[in-house]
Design a protein around this motif. Sequence first.
Motif, PDB file in Angstrom:
ATOM      1  N   ASP A 151       0.839  -1.200   0.000  1.00 59.39           N
ATOM      2  CA  ASP A 151       0.000   0.000   0.000  1.00 59.39           C
ATOM      3  C   ASP A 151       0.874   1.250   0.000  1.00 59.39           C
ATOM      4  O   ASP A 151       1.825   1.344   0.782  1.00 59.39           O
ATOM      5  CB  ASP A 151      -0.876   0.044   1.261  1.00 59.39           C
ATOM      6  N   VAL A 152       0.532   2.200  -0.855  1.00 60.25           N
ATOM      7  CA  VAL A 152       1.134   3.536  -0.797  1.00 60.25           C
ATOM      8  C   VAL A 152      -0.001   4.499  -0.460  1.00 60.25           C
ATOM      9  O   VAL A 152      -0.916   4.688  -1.266  1.00 60.25           O
ATOM     10  CB  VAL A 152       1.806   3.928  -2.117  1.00 60.25           C
ATOM     11  N   ILE A 153       0.031   5.060   0.741  1.00 60.58           N
ATOM     12  CA  ILE A 153      -1.069   5.877   1.258  1.00 60.58           C
ATOM     13  C   ILE A 153      -0.543   7.286   1.531  1.00 60.58           C
ATOM     14  O   ILE A 153       0.520   7.449   2.148  1.00 60.58           O
ATOM     15  CB  ILE A 153      -1.653   5.252   2.537  1.00 60.58           C
ATOM     16  N   ALA A 192      -5.114  -1.565   2.245  1.00 58.76           N
ATOM     17  CA  ALA A 192      -5.985  -0.433   2.536  1.00 58.76           C
ATOM     18  C   ALA A 192      -5.908   0.690   1.512  1.00 58.76           C
ATOM     19  O   ALA A 192      -6.729   1.609   1.549  1.00 58.76           O
ATOM     20  CB  ALA A 192      -5.656   0.135   3.925  1.00 58.76           C
ATOM     21  N   ALA A 193      -4.932   0.659   0.598  1.00 63.22           N
ATOM     22  CA  ALA A 193      -4.819   1.727  -0.392  1.00 63.22           C
ATOM     23  C   ALA A 193      -5.812   1.500  -1.524  1.00 63.22           C
ATOM     24  O   ALA A 193      -6.319   0.388  -1.724  1.00 63.22           O
ATOM     25  CB  ALA A 193      -3.399   1.777  -0.944  1.00 63.22           C
ATOM     26  N   GLN A 247      -3.088   2.581  -6.149  1.00 64.94           N
ATOM     27  CA  GLN A 247      -1.971   2.920  -5.264  1.00 64.94           C
ATOM     28  C   GLN A 247      -1.416   1.677  -4.578  1.00 64.94           C
ATOM     29  O   GLN A 247      -0.742   1.759  -3.551  1.00 64.94           O
ATOM     30  CB  GLN A 247      -2.404   3.940  -4.209  1.00 64.94           C
ATOM     31  N   GLN A 248      -1.690   0.523  -5.169  1.00 67.00           N
ATOM     32  CA  GLN A 248      -1.113  -0.730  -4.696  1.00 67.00           C
ATOM     33  C   GLN A 248      -0.110  -1.231  -5.734  1.00 67.00           C
ATOM     34  O   GLN A 248      -0.383  -1.175  -6.935  1.00 67.00           O
ATOM     35  CB  GLN A 248      -2.191  -1.785  -4.477  1.00 67.00           C
ATOM     36  N   THR A 278       3.630  -1.389   3.502  1.00 64.73           N
ATOM     37  CA  THR A 278       2.862  -0.168   3.750  1.00 64.73           C
ATOM     38  C   THR A 278       3.812   1.021   3.756  1.00 64.73           C
ATOM     39  O   THR A 278       4.736   1.082   4.571  1.00 64.73           O
ATOM     40  CB  THR A 278       2.121  -0.220   5.096  1.00 64.73           C
ATOM     41  N   LEU A 279       3.570   1.939   2.838  1.00 59.41           N
ATOM     42  CA  LEU A 279       4.301   3.204   2.806  1.00 59.41           C
ATOM     43  C   LEU A 279       3.275   4.299   3.066  1.00 59.41           C
ATOM     44  O   LEU A 279       2.406   4.555   2.235  1.00 59.41           O
ATOM     45  CB  LEU A 279       4.975   3.401   1.450  1.00 59.41           C
ATOM     46  N   LEU A 280       3.358   4.898   4.239  1.00 63.33           N
ATOM     47  CA  LEU A 280       2.401   5.934   4.656  1.00 63.33           C
ATOM     48  C   LEU A 280       3.109   7.281   4.647  1.00 63.33           C
ATOM     49  O   LEU A 280       4.030   7.517   5.426  1.00 63.33           O
ATOM     50  CB  LEU A 280       1.847   5.616   6.043  1.00 63.33           C
ATOM     51  N   ILE A 281       2.661   8.167   3.777  1.00 70.82           N
ATOM     52  CA  ILE A 281       3.246   9.498   3.639  1.00 70.82           C
ATOM     53  C   ILE A 281       2.263  10.496   4.224  1.00 70.82           C
ATOM     54  O   ILE A 281       1.175  10.700   3.677  1.00 70.82           O
ATOM     55  CB  ILE A 281       3.536   9.825   2.165  1.00 70.82           C
ATOM     56  N   ASP A 282       2.598  11.080   5.351  1.00 69.13           N
ATOM     57  CA  ASP A 282       1.736  12.053   6.019  1.00 69.13           C
ATOM     58  C   ASP A 282       2.404  13.415   5.911  1.00 69.13           C
ATOM     59  O   ASP A 282       3.259  13.775   6.715  1.00 69.13           O
ATOM     60  CB  ASP A 282       1.517  11.665   7.487  1.00 69.13           C
TER      61      ASP A 282
END
Length: 474
Positions: free
Chosen positions: A79-81, A352-353, A357-358, A420-424
């Motif tokens: 996932d890239v979120i 979850a993306a 974006q997967q 999981t790559l989460l970019i906030d």
Amino acid sequence: MEFVNHTPFPALAFEGIDQRGQGFHTVVLRQTFTWNDAGELVFADDQQPLCEADEFFDENLQGSVRQESDLCAYKPRCDVIVNATAYPPQPADGSVPERFEVRLSVMRPGTPVPIPARPHGLNPLMPASDEAMRIWQAEVERVKHADAQGERLIDKVLVVTGERRFVKLNGWTRAAAALLKIGTIGIVRFPYWRVTRPEPAQPVPIRLERAFGGECRIDADHSAAGKVPQKYRLTVEQTDAHPDVARPPVAHDAYPFNPVGQGYTRDWFLASADVRSVAATQIEYPSRPIGLDDFNRARRGKLDGGEWLVAGLGVRPKGHPERAKLVGTIDEAFIESNAALPKDFDFAVWNAAWPDQQVDALRGDELIRLVNLCAPDTPGVTRDTQGNAVLTLALPGHLPFLLVRFENGAIGELAARLDTLLIDLNRRQVSCVWRATLSKQPQVRMLEARMLSGDDALAVTTRMPTEQEEVAHG
């Protein structure tokens, strides 16, 4: 089984189970980065703990989800979120657009073109001719300045607009429309609603609340409760099954692909509550803009499907129909059985993306390019000729892995997968969640979490096993 974490990052080992009732070990590890003024990713001083439960933007646990729990047993894809706020570009003329694009790109760096071998004469001991040397030197210079062509894994563009609304026409205009319809025997129809022109764009949170969707709900204590036609009121069975058991509504309808969005409504709700203005969608795909036709079909109950009407960069909710069906068949036979999961359960439910974006896998050295997704004064941001704010981040190329010690004395290595790559961007954080799974057979005595960095990590990714069977039989 003992678990030892030799890294400075939060990690946890736990057990999972598959559709056939077979157990396996899972280890999850989370790294938290921030970036400096040069846009270089560095370890954050405050390493975020593993997310143990879904986290919402709203403290009341409503609306869109900021991040989902890290404690799922397995994710088939990565996932890239992105959690961000869209900022309109700032062109040189100072104009403010009504709509603009935001972009997420993820690229795998290419392999540099090798330097060609130095030429020689008839044998390696003889010098090459002047002409051969000239050609070789020109080729060396070309290779040195050539960009390594990498693979583009994600390239997603969304359109963000300023605020706009669907507005009901006034009485005189609607009367004229009715006369026109009668006078032309229904051939010509004048719309009863219109969509306003977007206001000049302002920063817009890229959340599902600003994408297409929404709900129509009238509670028992609402002044419009008595005006809802009987055919749209919840039945006794529906009321008993309603998730809001403490305060079930009189009537309730929601867009299943995004109940928290805006722009979706129904005629029965508009008439009962005397609603004359509805907020329109602000986030959409460039190939599928949301217009008055979509609004009219929705309010008449004729909006078919519509998965791609919902545009976002963050978490696709678990209740999304296309995601929820991956849970499998929950019927009476399953409920009465002792099975942990339905036979048709798909682990992809934990991805979850949004589907676009997967990716199959990330190595951890990819380049991330974000356009108009952070404030212009964010460290590391540059501006292109059109005034777009561009932030480019490069993942550092680390490789967490497990040293596996089996009960029979064997030792193996198992590379973790970045799933999981989460970019906030609002928090100026990038989180990498790594996961490794392996069978319980042969029996494992100890799992040790370790990590390689930089060139050492890239050197071993081609030889280190990534499948649990390879470790179990290695």
